[in-house]
Design an enzyme around this catalytic site. Structure first.
Site, short mmCIF file in Angstrom:
data_model
loop_
_atom_site.label_atom_id
_atom_site.label_comp_id
_atom_site.label_asym_id
_atom_site.label_seq_id
_atom_site.Cartn_x
_atom_site.Cartn_y
_atom_site.Cartn_z
N SER A 293 0.83 -1.21 0.00
CA SER A 293 0.00 0.00 0.00
C SER A 293 0.86 1.25 0.00
CB SER A 293 -0.89 0.02 1.24
OG SER A 293 -1.59 1.25 1.29
N LYS A 348 -4.43 -6.81 3.47
CA LYS A 348 -4.44 -5.67 2.54
C LYS A 348 -5.89 -5.35 2.11
CE LYS A 348 -3.03 -2.45 -0.30
NZ LYS A 348 -4.01 -2.18 -1.29
N HIS A 351 -7.41 -3.47 4.81
CA HIS A 351 -6.84 -2.12 4.74
C HIS A 351 -7.68 -1.28 3.77
CE1 HIS A 351 -4.44 0.86 2.54
NE2 HIS A 351 -3.71 1.03 3.63
N ASN A 352 -8.00 -1.87 2.63
CA ASN A 352 -8.76 -1.12 1.63
C ASN A 352 -10.20 -0.89 2.07
OD1 ASN A 352 -6.39 -1.33 0.25
ND2 ASN A 352 -7.33 -1.77 -1.71
N GLU A 355 -9.88 1.95 4.18
CA GLU A 355 -9.57 3.08 3.27
C GLU A 355 -10.86 3.66 2.67
OE1 GLU A 355 -6.33 2.40 0.27
OE2 GLU A 355 -7.91 2.84 -1.18
C1 6PG Z 1 -3.23 1.34 -1.59
C2 6PG Z 1 -4.53 1.42 -2.33
C3 6PG Z 1 -4.50 0.74 -3.66
C4 6PG Z 1 -5.88 0.75 -4.35
C5 6PG Z 1 -6.17 1.98 -5.10
C6 6PG Z 1 -7.51 2.01 -5.83
O1 6PG Z 1 -3.26 0.86 -0.48
O2 6PG Z 1 -2.20 1.77 -2.12
O3 6PG Z 1 -5.51 0.80 -1.56
O4 6PG Z 1 -4.09 -0.57 -3.46
O5 6PG Z 1 -5.94 -0.26 -5.25
O6 6PG Z 1 -6.07 3.04 -4.25
O7 6PG Z 1 -8.54 1.39 -5.17
P1 6PG Z 1 -10.05 1.56 -5.68
O8 6PG Z 1 -10.01 1.72 -7.18
O9 6PG Z 1 -10.76 0.31 -5.30
O10 6PG Z 1 -10.58 2.78 -5.02
#
Ligand code: 6PG
Length: 635
Positions: A293, A348, A351-352, A355
């Site tokens: 990430s 991960k 994490h998203n 996010e």
């Molecule tokens: C990270 C982000 C990355 C992610 C993009 C787009 O941790 O660097 O989570 O891995 O894939 O930011 O994600 P979306 O297109 O699903 O918003």
């Protein structure tokens, strides 16, 4: 240069080592000369040494290796039978391990011909039993004569000089940045990008040409040449689209050998990762599903890295992952082994999920400030700057402030961006996992749904005309509202994190991953998209608490902030503003902190219409009851 010739007694370490040292112009050292007297006596008497006997000897050797390295290097002959012994000797980064392997018969013959050596042939079997063969370094069969072995070693060492330590496949934004990050740390890197006529042509070559200052980068657009350019066991990082991982592995397999390691650094689904690891393990190829990430900047300067899969394979690549990762406040790498199978990609994925919820929460705060408080983008960014400078700070808040200041012509670029949030799917996958493990995922799933809702732009425009908002009554005291909104935002963030970590806990129990949550928070404290002051706090929270919401650090804050969250959410909803994450987080919190809920009615209803039975408060858990709800006379 330190070269260690290893293997059981009688394999020829000393003879080969002396000849090799002479060829390289290096001093030769024999580890036997460093044994304390007591060890030699024991061996002479035919008694095997224990780990305790060997420890002071190994530590002494390690201290000497450090000294020899300072003075230009040495060739050392040392049995180094176990991995734990080699770990002690691996006290400087550049050690070349040379393993002399051979049949018991040859070794026995040699030992029997030896005179004036304390090692007796009776110890051979015990040594062979103790030997843990390394799956790295240079391996030679002692059936060759010592001169041949020395020649082979010199050839291999020459080849090694021209091979790269690390390989990377996929020169998209993340791949390029990670390759440069590795090269910056003096790692020799080979990069490969597929060739698709008219679409992806000579990508690797162009990348090398664009970065002439890096002499340690090599580019390939032929996969076989790329693989051949790598030091063995090979370490290959895939930075490709999740849907292309299987076909890339299939293409790679014919060129790989046992003990090579493939690292999938993309956002693959954790179950696919676990399956790939199992399948590859059958052919002795290790697979590490690794969450990375930090976006483009993180990849270049230091991302947060979440490796999962074979712990043995992790050891062989951890040095590189640590080198390129971000560092925490104590200078420690934001990269740590997460767990077996798909654990790295699972973490991960969560994490998203967090996010998405953090981004949606910020979007709701911004939207309220803009439309409810009628503040300008400039005013909002000024307020957020004050939040950023205290314990509310985070990377996502920092970039939001920048976004609110980015002009296009006389206006704000943000105002020109279509309000349809897209997604690549990891947030949604985490919702699926929450459903599978039965974990309440309120505000994190709402963040995913909010993106889907935002995508219905045309429908929203039509419906907005039918349900025009009226009577928006801004708060009488704007300053007070802002201060309460800050607390509400803090509360939502705590709840979002609590939900995400709870999902990880459930999955960890299910898969026996033994996730270390303080360590996960630590590697998320820098480099990744959800790094924040709160994350730093969670590193400490998880040292003593099971869950965030019940931690003694958090309870006093939430006791106050929950009222601000209720107040701001109620005000916003009352005035017609959609607050999916704020309200879902509040509902989660209120439900989670309600001892006696209304769920008894649901159980009664289920039993009423479907005889699904229920448990009673006045009876032991696990006993089920059914009631004939309608009396016969009712009919
Ligand atoms: C990270 C982000 C990355 C992610 C993009 C787009 O941790 O660097 O989570 O891995 O894939 O930011 O994600 P979306 O297109 O699903 O918003």
């Amino acid at each position: 240069m330190i070269l260690i010739l290893m293997g059981v007694s009688g394999c020829g370490k000393t003879t080969v080592g002396q000849k090799l040292a002479a060829q390289l112009g290096l001093p030769f050292q024999d580890a036997d000369n460093f044994h304390p007297k007591a060890n030699i006596e024991k061996m002479k008497a035919g008694i095997s040494l224990t780990d305790e006997d060997r420890l002071p000897w190994l530590n002494d050797l390690a201290a000497n290796i450090r000294k020899w390295e300072q003075t230009g290097g040495a060739v050392l002959a040392c049995s180094a039978l176990k991995e734990s012994y080699r770990k002690i000797l691996q006290c400087v980064p550049q050690i070349t391990w040379i393993f002399l392997d051979g049949s018991r018969d040859i070794i026995l013959k040699r030992l029997q011909n030896r005179k004036a050596h304390f090692m007796t042939s009776t110890l051979l079997d015990s040594q062979l039993e103790t030997l843990e063969k390394p799956d790295y370094g240079l391996h030679f069969d002692i059936a060759l004569n010592p001169d041949q072995i020395v020649q082979e070693i010199l050839i291999k060492m020459n080849q090694m000089k021209s091979t790269s330590e690390f390989g990377l496949i996929g020169l998209g934004v993340m791949g390029k940045s990670l390759a440069l990050n590795l090269a910056d740390k003096n790692v020799t890197v080979s990069v490969y990008n597929r060739h698709i006529p008219g679409k992806e042509e000579e990508i690797a070559g162009k990348f090398i040409a664009d970065n002439p200052s890096f002499k340690n980068l090599k580019g390939f657009d032929k996969l076989e040449d790329f693989v051949q350019s790598l030091e063995k066991p090979r370490k290959i990082l895939l930075m490709i689209y999740a849907g292309a991982v299987d076909s890339q592995i299939e293409e790679l397999i014919p060129f790989l050998e046992a003990n090579d390691v493939i690292i999938d650094g993309g956002n693959s689904f954790y179950k696919d990762t676990s399956l790939r690891a199992q399948l590859l393990e059958h052919i002795n190829i290790h697979f590490l599903g690794t969450g990375i990430s930090g976006g483009e900047e993180g990849a270049r300067k230091g991302p947060s890295i979440m490796p999962g899969g074979s712990s043995k394979a992790y050891i062989s690549v951890s040095k590189y992952l640590d080198l390129i990762s971000a560092k925490d406040k104590n200078g420690k790498a934001c990269s740590s082994y997460i767990g077996s199978g798909g654990a790295g990609h699972f973490v991960k994925m969560v994490h998203n999920g967090i996010e998405y919820a953090e981004m949606q929460a910020l979007s709701e705060v911004y939207f309220l400030m803009l439309n409810f408080l009628k503040l300008s983008a400039k005013e909002i960014s000024e307020i957020l700057k004050t939040w950023q400078s205290d314990d509310t700070g985070s990377y996502l808040l920092e970039i939001t402030i920048d976004i609110l200041q980015k002009k296009e012509g006389d206006g704000l670029l943000l105002d020109q961006i279509l309000d349809q949030a897209e997604q690549k799917g990891t947030g949604g996958l985490s919702v699926t996992a929450a459903l599978e493990y039965g974990v309440p995922y309120s505000s994190l799933s709402e963040a995913v749904m909010a993106r889907f809702l935002s995508a219905l732009k045309e429908k929203r425009v039509r419906a907005a005309n039918l349900y025009a908002r009226e009577n928006i009554i801004p708060p009488a005291n704007s300053e007070e509202f802002i201060s309460r909104l800050r607390n509400a935002y803090q509360a939502v963030r705590i709840i979002n994190h609590d939900i995400g970590f709870n999902l990880m806990r459930q999955a960890s129990d299910h898969h026996q991953w033994q996730l270390n949550f303080s360590e996960i928070a630590r590697i998320w404290s820098n480099g990744c998209i959800i790094r924040s002051e709160l994350m730093e706090e969670l590193v400490e929270v998880f040292k003593t608490a099971e869950t965030i919401l019940c931690s003694t650090h958090i309870v006093p804050k939430m006791k106050t902030w929950q009222h601000d969250l209720s107040y701001c959410t109620a005000q916003g909803l009352q005035n017609g503003f959609a607050l999916p994450v704020l309200s879902a987080a509040l509902n989660y919190f209120l439900s989670y902190t309600t001892a006696e809920s209304g769920a008894n009615l649901i159980q009664a209803q289920r039993d009423y219409f479907g005889a699904h039975t229920y448990q009673r408060k006045d009876q032991p858990a696990g006993q089920y009851f059914h009631t004939q709800w309608k009396s016969q006379t009712d009919d």
